[in-house]
Design an enzyme around this catalytic site. Sequence first.
Site, PDB file in Angstrom:
ATOM      1  N   LYS B  85       0.862  -1.186   0.000  1.00  0.00           N
ATOM      2  CA  LYS B  85       0.000   0.000   0.000  1.00  0.00           C
ATOM      3  C   LYS B  85       0.896   1.234   0.000  1.00  0.00           C
ATOM      4  O   LYS B  85       1.959   1.242   0.648  1.00  0.00           O
ATOM      5  CB  LYS B  85      -0.873  -0.032   1.264  1.00  0.00           C
ATOM      6  CG  LYS B  85      -1.944   1.056   1.326  1.00  0.00           C
ATOM      7  CD  LYS B  85      -2.854   0.830   2.547  1.00  0.00           C
ATOM      8  CE  LYS B  85      -3.955   1.867   2.658  1.00  0.00           C
ATOM      9  NZ  LYS B  85      -4.852   1.594   3.817  1.00  0.00           N
ATOM     10  N   SER B 160      -9.805   1.548   2.721  1.00  0.00           N
ATOM     11  CA  SER B 160      -8.888   2.330   1.920  1.00  0.00           C
ATOM     12  C   SER B 160      -7.817   1.517   1.194  1.00  0.00           C
ATOM     13  O   SER B 160      -7.232   1.985   0.236  1.00  0.00           O
ATOM     14  CB  SER B 160      -8.181   3.352   2.814  1.00  0.00           C
ATOM     15  OG  SER B 160      -7.346   2.696   3.757  1.00  0.00           O
ATOM     16  N   SER B 184     -10.075  -0.943   6.760  1.00  0.00           N
ATOM     17  CA  SER B 184      -9.430  -0.701   5.469  1.00  0.00           C
ATOM     18  C   SER B 184      -8.712  -1.901   4.867  1.00  0.00           C
ATOM     19  O   SER B 184      -8.268  -1.838   3.719  1.00  0.00           O
ATOM     20  CB  SER B 184      -8.438   0.455   5.590  1.00  0.00           C
ATOM     21  OG  SER B 184      -9.143   1.670   5.653  1.00  0.00           O
TER      22      SER B 184
END
Lengths: 512, 505
Positions: B85, B160, B184
């Site tokens: 990420k 996310s 997330s």
Amino acid sequence: MRELQAVLQDWEAVIGLEVHTELTTLNTKMFCSCPIGFGAEPNTHVCPVCLGMPGALPVPNRAAIESIVLAGLATGCEIMKRSMFYRKNYFYPDMSKNFQTTQGPVAFCMGGNLDLEVSGNAAGERAVLAGTRPTVEEGGYLTSIGITRIHMEEDAGKMIHVGGTDGRISGAAYSLVDYNRCGTPLIELVTEPDLRTPAEARLFLQKLRQIYLTLAISDCSMEEGSLRCDGNVSLRPRGATELGTKTELKNMNSFKNLHDGLAYEICRQAEVLEGGGTVLQETRHWEPTAKRTISMRVKETADDYRLFPEPDLAPYDLTDEFIEAVRARLPELPDAKKRRYIELWGLPAADADNLAGQPGLSTFFDEALTLCDKARPIANLLLNEVSAHLNANGIALAKSGLTPQGIAELAALLADDTISSKQAKEVLSLMIESGKAPSLIVAEHGLQQVSDSDALEAIVLEVLAANPDKVAEYRGGKTGLLGFFVGQVMKMTKGQGNPRLINEILRKRLDN
Amino acid sequence: MTGADYSSLGVADIQAGLAAREFSACELARAAFERIEAEDEHIHAFLETTFELALKAAQRVDEALGEGLVPQQIGALAGVPIAFKDNMNQAQTHTTCASRMLKDYVAPFTATCVSKALEAGALPLGKLNMDEFAFGSSTETSSFGPTSNPWDLDRVPGGSSGGSAAAVAAGFATVALGSDTGGSIRQPASFCGVVGLKPTYGVVSRYGVVAFGSSLDQVGPFGKTVADVAVTLDAIAGRDPQDCTSQRIEARFSDFLDAGVKGTRIGVVPAFLEAKGVEAEVVHATTEAIAHLEELGAQLVEIELPNAAAALAAYYVIGPCEAFSNLSRFDSVRYGYREDGGRDLGEQYEQSRAHGFGPETVRRIMLGSYLLSSGVYHMYYYPAQQVRTLITQDYAQAFEQVDALITPVSPRAAFKFGEIADPTSMYLSDIFTIPINIAGNGGLSLPVGLGKTSGLPLGVQITGPQFKDENIIRVAAALESCYPNIARLAPSLGEKRARFEGGVR
């Protein structure tokens, strides 16, 4: 403006101090392992943590926590077993994260006090002695100053504003930031508003500095900014209990500036109030050269720092074992040292105070005492000849080449009349010059004082015989001539005669 | 090896193949990039690819294999293509947090979770898209455009960590790392039909992961199977001297894959299944999973979490407060987006931050700034922390009775782009995941097939006691065995077109 002394007849000054101290004796910063240091190339003692790079996290420096606990124990504070770090949020480029890690309502150290013994001229500023106890010394008094808390925080970087006016950021063409200092562990001590005169404030800061130096937690250099002091001061009419509006005073970077800044501010506020005006709550800057304070900014509302618990650091739990281990490391503090010097070693109070307040000198003194128990000669040598020499040459005791052994030996030579105090000075400078032991120097330079009474008696008789007219004058009542005879004898002993013995023998011969 | 061949491989397949010399680590890296180049333009999981770094890492693995080592000796993730990420620092790569603010920011150091994965021999494919600074549940708030759900390109992958879930579902990366502040990892795993685990707070170091809510953030793995997630967690977990909230971890999670659930007590939370706004297909899928666990020999216990309903409110106080402060460092002075037109420093700050941050980020910062201001702090932040204590106690009491809980992950399957425009509705999509972050426990999303109505992947959430994440692995692996036929990978682009254009689901 009226004089301070006169102002304080009508007004009571209420003073509180905030003392920031960098823990300069630590090796690393508060939350990272960057070295602490003064004067390095800008931005060389930095890492992702103290630069606040995204993703970096703080890890508290255990040694810094030990230092603040030492400070707390030495000032009578309660050591809080559970305290937390907080974030104080504000935007300024010297703080790389735009928040300062500090502590919240509960600091590591809470609620202590320092007792001040105010004497001599310093005592004169306090017109009313309410809340104090008189001391034996005439005009002196004892007062206890409350310490609200001592908390831990990190220092900011240093900024230089180029162009514009008076080195401020507004109007500057550009600004430079050095983050070397950013993240240096700082302890902030806040006093209760218990101080009543600038002299007390100065004494408090001096005493605190002596304690911190004894604890070896900071070099406490006001010049280099490792010890910084802000003052809050307000006035109220004598007898009033409500507090007046206070101003916060900054830039008092010496003991003298602290005293003079506060004194000026007290007189300025008195003038404002006596003229029917009101004191504004503001931050003021002491200008030592102009000898005045100027307004920096007016605080209409309190700053909102959005303080909240630092989520990257768990609440800090101090165990009893930790606190006791730190307590065991607590050295003898200046007050206890002073008492010991007076009670055990018979030093005069002023000398005891003077020695106890200088950790380097007192350690030296204590070491010399283990070799020679002549406390007063040792203390005299250290406080007079040695200190004068160090001050004149701007060197530290540790780097002078003098050893406790050397001073002990010198004191012993003095005490048993081998040398006179005049000769001691000579020997001392030769010790510093050559690094040789005092006995060796005395032997090499033939500096022993003549304490053989038969030999001295012979010389005395010789002098008296050579000056029959002076002898007659003396016996006729002109006793001031004694000095003349001493001088003559000294001359004949090449200055090595024992003055005490010479006096004794002369008196005996002249008065009979 | 083709990209398609590569895409279906799991960690064990890769290690077996490397050991048997069926393929080399360099071939794996090339196949991964073939797949990414062929399909990511439609999915947009990656913000940056790091082929050179992956190839270098692959060469090191191949050299070690050439010296006669077996993959496990090289590292638990030897030769396993991985992606991170984009809030995780990896030296020499950008760390943008999907924000214009950090568009050109190159990391000067590497996050602990990233360096542990690389030390374990993983091949770093690149950095993955996300909601800006992780503020969002759909990856739509990314400053660089959204990621599409590999199952349906018109739908969001969740967020996310949408890029992380999509990269695994699309077969780009065998495993991926994400971060989870309020769901997330778990919600996008559910939306994309992959396994995603948020461990207990403190299991994985946060050092080097750009903070959103420091007391809530936790890094975790994505994979196609529970086994892949367990072995990745083994590689990245543990105490890190640079994160004083990280803890020593004794358990080896992959040792619990075959432990089964016979005799374990598993909690079900009726209130969660009856909650308003939960789609019927979600209730159905969860009920079915619960039945499977009972069949496997688990004892079911009904659990009440009386304060969980307040979790969302507490979260939207604590999260923005911490975020407001964490994001203060992005001030345009030392790095990041800067507008020079201001008359003074204050204007430079204001203009740079106003235009460097997207609207959702600005919303959270303003919310946090308000909630922490004096006078307001005691009305919101303080009670939120009290609620947090109550919720933590709820879970602690629940886990005195049971070894794990099973609940839905998200009230619904993946939604379409733009379908949820109102921030409050968007926030509601995390009602089942947020309480776990508030309490600090671990939670995993396990895919249980396609929804009866939506035809889209659904997951169930398995949560465990604090620092007993092995319970989660154990239950999830057992439950996974009840779904032998579900797709481990989203249909390829060709298949998708055929499926959706033909109107057949």
